[in-house]
Design a protein around this motif. Structure first.
Motif, PDB file in Angstrom:
ATOM      1  N   LYS A   1      55.618   8.859 -53.551  1.00  0.00           N
ATOM      2  CA  LYS A   1      54.506   8.285 -54.329  1.00  0.00           C
ATOM      3  C   LYS A   1      53.612   9.364 -54.919  1.00  0.00           C
ATOM      4  O   LYS A   1      53.016   9.180 -55.970  1.00  0.00           O
TER       5      LYS A   1
ATOM      6  N   ASP B   1      51.223  11.215 -59.113  1.00  0.00           N
ATOM      7  CA  ASP B   1      49.990  11.959 -59.403  1.00  0.00           C
ATOM      8  C   ASP B   1      50.290  13.323 -60.006  1.00  0.00           C
ATOM      9  O   ASP B   1      49.534  13.832 -60.825  1.00  0.00           O
TER      10      ASP B   1
ATOM     11  N   ALA C   1      55.250   2.249 -57.535  1.00  0.00           N
ATOM     12  CA  ALA C   1      54.026   2.487 -58.323  1.00  0.00           C
ATOM     13  C   ALA C   1      52.897   1.577 -57.854  1.00  0.00           C
ATOM     14  O   ALA C   1      53.134   0.443 -57.438  1.00  0.00           O
ATOM     15  N   GLU C   2      51.678   2.116 -57.933  1.00  0.00           N
ATOM     16  CA  GLU C   2      50.523   1.347 -57.451  1.00  0.00           C
ATOM     17  C   GLU C   2      49.525   1.031 -58.551  1.00  0.00           C
ATOM     18  O   GLU C   2      48.460   0.485 -58.291  1.00  0.00           O
ATOM     19  N   SER C   3      49.856   1.384 -59.793  1.00  0.00           N
ATOM     20  CA  SER C   3      48.967   1.054 -60.911  1.00  0.00           C
ATOM     21  C   SER C   3      49.777   0.992 -62.195  1.00  0.00           C
ATOM     22  O   SER C   3      50.913   1.492 -62.244  1.00  0.00           O
ATOM     23  N   GLU C   4      49.179   0.403 -63.208  1.00  0.00           N
ATOM     24  CA  GLU C   4      49.848   0.339 -64.515  1.00  0.00           C
ATOM     25  C   GLU C   4      49.999   1.741 -65.101  1.00  0.00           C
ATOM     26  O   GLU C   4      50.981   2.032 -65.776  1.00  0.00           O
ATOM     27  N   ASP C   5      49.023   2.608 -64.836  1.00  0.00           N
ATOM     28  CA  ASP C   5      49.109   3.996 -65.320  1.00  0.00           C
ATOM     29  C   ASP C   5      50.321   4.699 -64.726  1.00  0.00           C
ATOM     30  O   ASP C   5      51.021   5.442 -65.418  1.00  0.00           O
ATOM     31  N   GLN C   6      50.564   4.457 -63.450  1.00  0.00           N
ATOM     32  CA  GLN C   6      51.734   5.073 -62.801  1.00  0.00           C
ATOM     33  C   GLN C   6      53.023   4.510 -63.390  1.00  0.00           C
ATOM     34  O   GLN C   6      53.954   5.257 -63.703  1.00  0.00           O
ATOM     35  N   LYS C   7      53.072   3.198 -63.585  1.00  0.00           N
ATOM     36  CA  LYS C   7      54.278   2.570 -64.166  1.00  0.00           C
ATOM     37  C   LYS C   7      54.566   3.113 -65.563  1.00  0.00           C
ATOM     38  O   LYS C   7      55.721   3.285 -65.950  1.00  0.00           O
TER      39      LYS C   7
END
Ligand code: 4NP
Length: 156
Positions: A74, A78, A98-104
Motif C-alpha cells: 500500500k 504514496d 487502494a484507499e482513495s480515488e487519488d490512489q486509484k
C-alpha cells in the motif's frame, strides 16, 4: 524538480514487470525519473528475474540482473506517481488495495498507453516457451516508448 516515479507491476515480479522496469529505465534519464517494479504475489520475494527475462533483456542490451523481486505494498501508492499493471488481474489486485480515488487514479493498464481503452494485456509468459518472452519484450518496448515520450513532454 522532484523526480517522477513509475512502478511496473505484474503477478510474480520475475517475468514481465522486471522487463518493463529495465526497458523504461533505458529510455529515461535517471536524474529526472525513478523506475521500479513489484509483484502482487509473494511467491518469489528476493529472487532475481526469471533467466528467460534476463536473457531477452540482454539480447536487447538491457541488464536487469541487479533487480530483486519484491511484493507490491500500500505504501507504493504514496511513493509512486504512475503505477502500470501488466494485465487486468494485476490491475484489479492493485485497485483492491487502494484507499482513495487519488490512489486509484495512479493505476493504469500498461497497454492502454499504446491503444487507449483497448484493455489489452501483456500475456503471462511464465509457463510458456522462450518466444513468449520475445513477444512480451516487443509489447513492453512499444508501451515504454509511448510512456517515455509522454513523461518527457510533461516534465518540460
Ligand atoms: P510474472 O510471471 O507475473 O510476469 O512475473 C509469473 C511468474 C511466476 C508465477 C506466475 C507468473 N508463478 O506462478 O510463480
Amino acid at each position: 524538480m522532484a523526480k517522477v516515479k513509475i512502478l511496473m507491476v505484474c503477478l510474480g515480479n520475475i517475468c514481465r514487470s522486471p522487463l518493463a522496469e529495465g526497458i523504461l529505465q533505458s529510455k529515461l534519464s535517471p536524474e529526472n525519473f525513478t523506475v521500479d517494479s513489484a509483484g502482487t504475489a509473494s511467491y518469489h520475494i528476493g529472487k532475481l528475474p526469471d533467466p528467460r527475462s534476463i536473457a531477452v533483456a540482454k539480447k536487447n542490451n538491457i541488464d536487469i540482473t541487479h533487480q530483486r523481486c519484491r511484493q507490491f505494498t500500500k505504501n507504493d501508492f504514496d511513493v509512486f506517481d504512475y503505477i502500470y499493471a501488466m494485465d487486468v488481474s494485476n490491475y484489479k489486485n492493485i485497485i483492491r488495495l487502494a484507499e482513495s480515488e487519488d490512489q486509484k487514479a495512479k493505476v493504469r493498464l500498461i497497454l492502454n498507453e499504446v491503444d487507449t481503452l483497448s484493455n489489452s494485456e501483456v500475456p503471462d509468459p511464465y509457463y510458456g516457451g522462450d518466444d513468449g518472452f520475445d513477444t512480451v519484450f516487443t509489447m513492453l518496448d512499444m508501451a515504454c516508448t509511448t510512456i517515455a515520450d509522454k513523461l518527457q513532454q510533461e516534465s518540460h
